[in-house]
Structures are given as structure tokens and as C-alpha cells.
Design an enzyme around this catalytic site. Structure first.
Site, mmCIF file in Angstrom:
data_model
loop_
_atom_site.group_PDB
_atom_site.id
_atom_site.type_symbol
_atom_site.label_atom_id
_atom_site.label_comp_id
_atom_site.label_asym_id
_atom_site.label_seq_id
_atom_site.Cartn_x
_atom_site.Cartn_y
_atom_site.Cartn_z
ATOM 1 N N HIS A 249 -5.386 -6.718 -10.107
ATOM 2 C CA HIS A 249 -6.054 -7.008 -8.613
ATOM 3 C C HIS A 249 -6.640 -8.759 -9.311
ATOM 4 O O HIS A 249 -6.738 -9.487 -8.280
ATOM 5 C CB HIS A 249 -6.999 -6.494 -8.144
ATOM 6 C CG HIS A 249 -8.325 -6.107 -8.801
ATOM 7 N ND1 HIS A 249 -8.435 -5.161 -9.723
ATOM 8 C CD2 HIS A 249 -9.630 -6.568 -8.671
ATOM 9 C CE1 HIS A 249 -9.570 -5.025 -9.958
ATOM 10 N NE2 HIS A 249 -10.368 -6.047 -9.260
ATOM 11 N N ASP B 145 -2.755 -4.056 9.065
ATOM 12 C CA ASP B 145 -2.920 -2.846 9.940
ATOM 13 C C ASP B 145 -4.256 -2.925 10.476
ATOM 14 O O ASP B 145 -5.214 -3.345 9.703
ATOM 15 C CB ASP B 145 -2.328 -1.474 9.494
ATOM 16 C CG ASP B 145 -2.638 -1.156 8.389
ATOM 17 O OD1 ASP B 145 -4.122 -1.499 7.965
ATOM 18 O OD2 ASP B 145 -2.186 -0.230 7.583
ATOM 19 N N ALA B 146 -4.568 -1.863 11.378
ATOM 20 C CA ALA B 146 -6.313 -1.967 11.685
ATOM 21 C C ALA B 146 -6.808 -1.193 10.640
ATOM 22 O O ALA B 146 -8.068 -1.735 10.596
ATOM 23 C CB ALA B 146 -6.055 -0.879 12.973
ATOM 24 N N ASN B 147 -6.499 -0.299 9.979
ATOM 25 C CA ASN B 147 -7.321 0.148 8.749
ATOM 26 C C ASN B 147 -7.637 -0.749 7.772
ATOM 27 O O ASN B 147 -8.922 -0.913 7.295
ATOM 28 C CB ASN B 147 -6.357 1.439 8.472
ATOM 29 C CG ASN B 147 -7.243 2.132 7.403
ATOM 30 O OD1 ASN B 147 -8.479 2.364 7.264
ATOM 31 N ND2 ASN B 147 -6.729 2.461 6.322
ATOM 32 N N THR B 148 -6.696 -1.486 7.331
ATOM 33 C CA THR B 148 -6.958 -2.562 6.111
ATOM 34 C C THR B 148 -7.627 -3.834 6.764
ATOM 35 O O THR B 148 -8.717 -4.371 6.138
ATOM 36 C CB THR B 148 -5.628 -2.846 5.559
ATOM 37 O OG1 THR B 148 -4.928 -2.057 5.221
ATOM 38 C CG2 THR B 148 -5.787 -3.972 4.504
ATOM 39 N N THR C 33 0.788 -1.222 -0.029
ATOM 40 C CA THR C 33 -0.060 -0.104 0.066
ATOM 41 C C THR C 33 0.888 1.260 -0.030
ATOM 42 O O THR C 33 2.015 1.079 0.335
ATOM 43 C CB THR C 33 -0.982 -0.035 1.305
ATOM 44 O OG1 THR C 33 -0.020 0.160 2.518
ATOM 45 C CG2 THR C 33 -1.845 -1.082 1.576
ATOM 46 N N CYS D 244 6.588 2.542 19.170
ATOM 47 C CA CYS D 244 6.105 3.713 19.892
ATOM 48 C C CYS D 244 6.530 3.788 21.254
ATOM 49 O O CYS D 244 6.255 4.875 21.800
ATOM 50 C CB CYS D 244 4.687 3.901 19.809
ATOM 51 S SG CYS D 244 3.776 2.452 20.433
ATOM 52 N N ASN E 150 -0.937 -0.894 17.326
ATOM 53 C CA ASN E 150 -0.787 -0.301 18.727
ATOM 54 C C ASN E 150 -1.787 -1.094 19.749
ATOM 55 O O ASN E 150 -2.989 -1.458 19.193
ATOM 56 C CB ASN E 150 -0.871 1.170 18.864
ATOM 57 C CG ASN E 150 -0.680 1.472 20.203
ATOM 58 O OD1 ASN E 150 -1.885 1.649 20.967
ATOM 59 N ND2 ASN E 150 0.266 1.960 20.663
#
Ligand code: PCO
Length: 184
Positions: A74, A90-93, A37, A159, A126
Site C-alpha cells: 500500500h 461505493d457508500a461503504n468505502t 476490493t 436495480c 443506490n
């Protein structure tokens, strides 16, 4: 040879991508392609990926197609792959996949995935994001479709927070993926 399509997202755990690719190639079982991405590209240097491993980005979807009969990336990447590995997810995907959103090359490939073939996902985010109830709900949705989860581990994250949410170790991912392809 087994064709593995690695999809990486905008989690800092994408810093492990070169090592993941290297370990998979070392097994001599896999041919590897990558979908990255836009945000994931912040976390690795393409010079750390062997030149034999092509890296596809969103713009490739649109440069590949000009007229009827041209490749639809795709779909073609999904046909090429025997197994799809999303590492890190990740959280978004995760949220997009759980809800069928397909607004980039990665999520469009996942949306068009033939679910009779294995899809493996390795969440990374996170701790606060991970322990939010949404995460469990969305992971369970992916599991209900037969997708394979390689769970997060607990450690000190980039982090500085210590807790769950780190991507599984590369060795764990490679050995789980090898087991899954053996069974399919
Ligand atoms: C976002 N954090 C993340 C967590 C993912 N982190 C990890 C590990 C790595 C180093 O061992 C990066 C692999 O910390 O998986 O995306 C904010 S802290």
C-alpha cells in the site's frame, strides 16, 4: 507517461472498469494499475483487462511481505502513482475513507496517500443511499482535503430505480482526469 492507480469498489458500476481502462490507455498518456476490493471482483472479468495492467487484491499485500525489507504494497503503490482515481466509490468505502478506516489494500493505500498529489473520486450507489445526509457530509470531508469529485448522474440504475447515484460516464471521467493531470 502518467502513472494512474485505479481503485474500484463493490458497486455495480465496476462493470465499467474495462471500458474505463481502455479509454485511459487510448489517450496514450497513462500507465495503469488497478486495486480491486474483494467485492468489486464480482463485477468484472479480469480477461477484459489488458494483461499489461496489473490488478492488485488484498491477498497481494500479505504475500508480498514476509520479513523486514520486503515491499509494503500500500506504500509502494502510492509512491508509484502520480494520480489516484477511485471509480466507482461505493457508500461503504466512502464512509471508511471519510473516517480514516484502512482495513484492506484499497483503503490502506488511500489512507497513506500523499495529499499533495491529485486524488479523484467518482461515487456510485443506490439513490436512497445517495440522498441520505451522510453522503453529503462524507463527500464534503473528502473535498475539504482537496480531493476532486466527479459527481454522480441521474439514470435508471441496475436495480431498476431511477434517480441520482449512478457513476459519471466513462468519457466524463477520462476528460476530467486529463484536465486535472494537465493542471498538476
Ligand atoms: C446499487 N447501485 C449502484 C449504482 C451505480 N450504478 C451505476 C449505473 C451503471 C450502469 O449504467 C451500473 C454504471 O447504473 O453507476 O451501485 C444498487 S441499484
Amino acid at each position: 507517461m502518467i502513472n494512474i492507480l485505479i481503485c474500484c469498489t463493490g458497486s455495480v458500476a465496476t462493470i465499467k472498469l474495462p471500458s474505463l481502462v481502455q479509454q485511459l490507455l487510448k489517450t496514450e498518456k497513462f500507465k495503469v494499475l488497478i486495486i480491486a476490493t474483494e467485492h468489486s471482483t464480482k463485477f468484472f472479468d479480469k480477461n477484459d483487462i489488458p494483461t499489461s495492467v496489473q490488478i492488485y487484491k488484498d491477498k497481494d499485500e500479505w504475500t508480498a511481505w514476509n520479513k523486514r525489507g520486503d515491499p509494503i504494497l500500500h506504500i509502494d503503490l502510492g509512491k508509484w502513482a502520480d494520480i489516484l482515481l477511485i471509480a466507482p466509490l461505493d457508500a461503504n468505502t466512502l464512509a471508511k475513507i471519510a473516517n480514516g478506516i484502512c482495513d484492506n489494500l484499497l483503503t490502506s493505500t488511500v489512507r497513506a496517500w500523499d495529499i499533495s498529489k491529485p486524488l479523484v473520486f467518482c461515487p456510485a450507489m443506490n439513490t436512497k443511499m445517495y440522498i441520505h445526509p451522510l453522503t453529503k457530509e462524507q463527500i464534503e470531508k473528502l473535498l475539504s482535503w482537496g480531493y476532486h469529485l466527479i459527481p454522480v448522474i441521474e439514470k435508471t440504475l441496475v436495480c431498476g430505480d431511477t434517480g441520482v447515484g449512478a457513476m459519471a460516464e466513462v468519457d466524463t471521467i477520462v476528460s476530467r482526469v486529463s484536465d486535472i493531470v494537465k493542471r498538476n
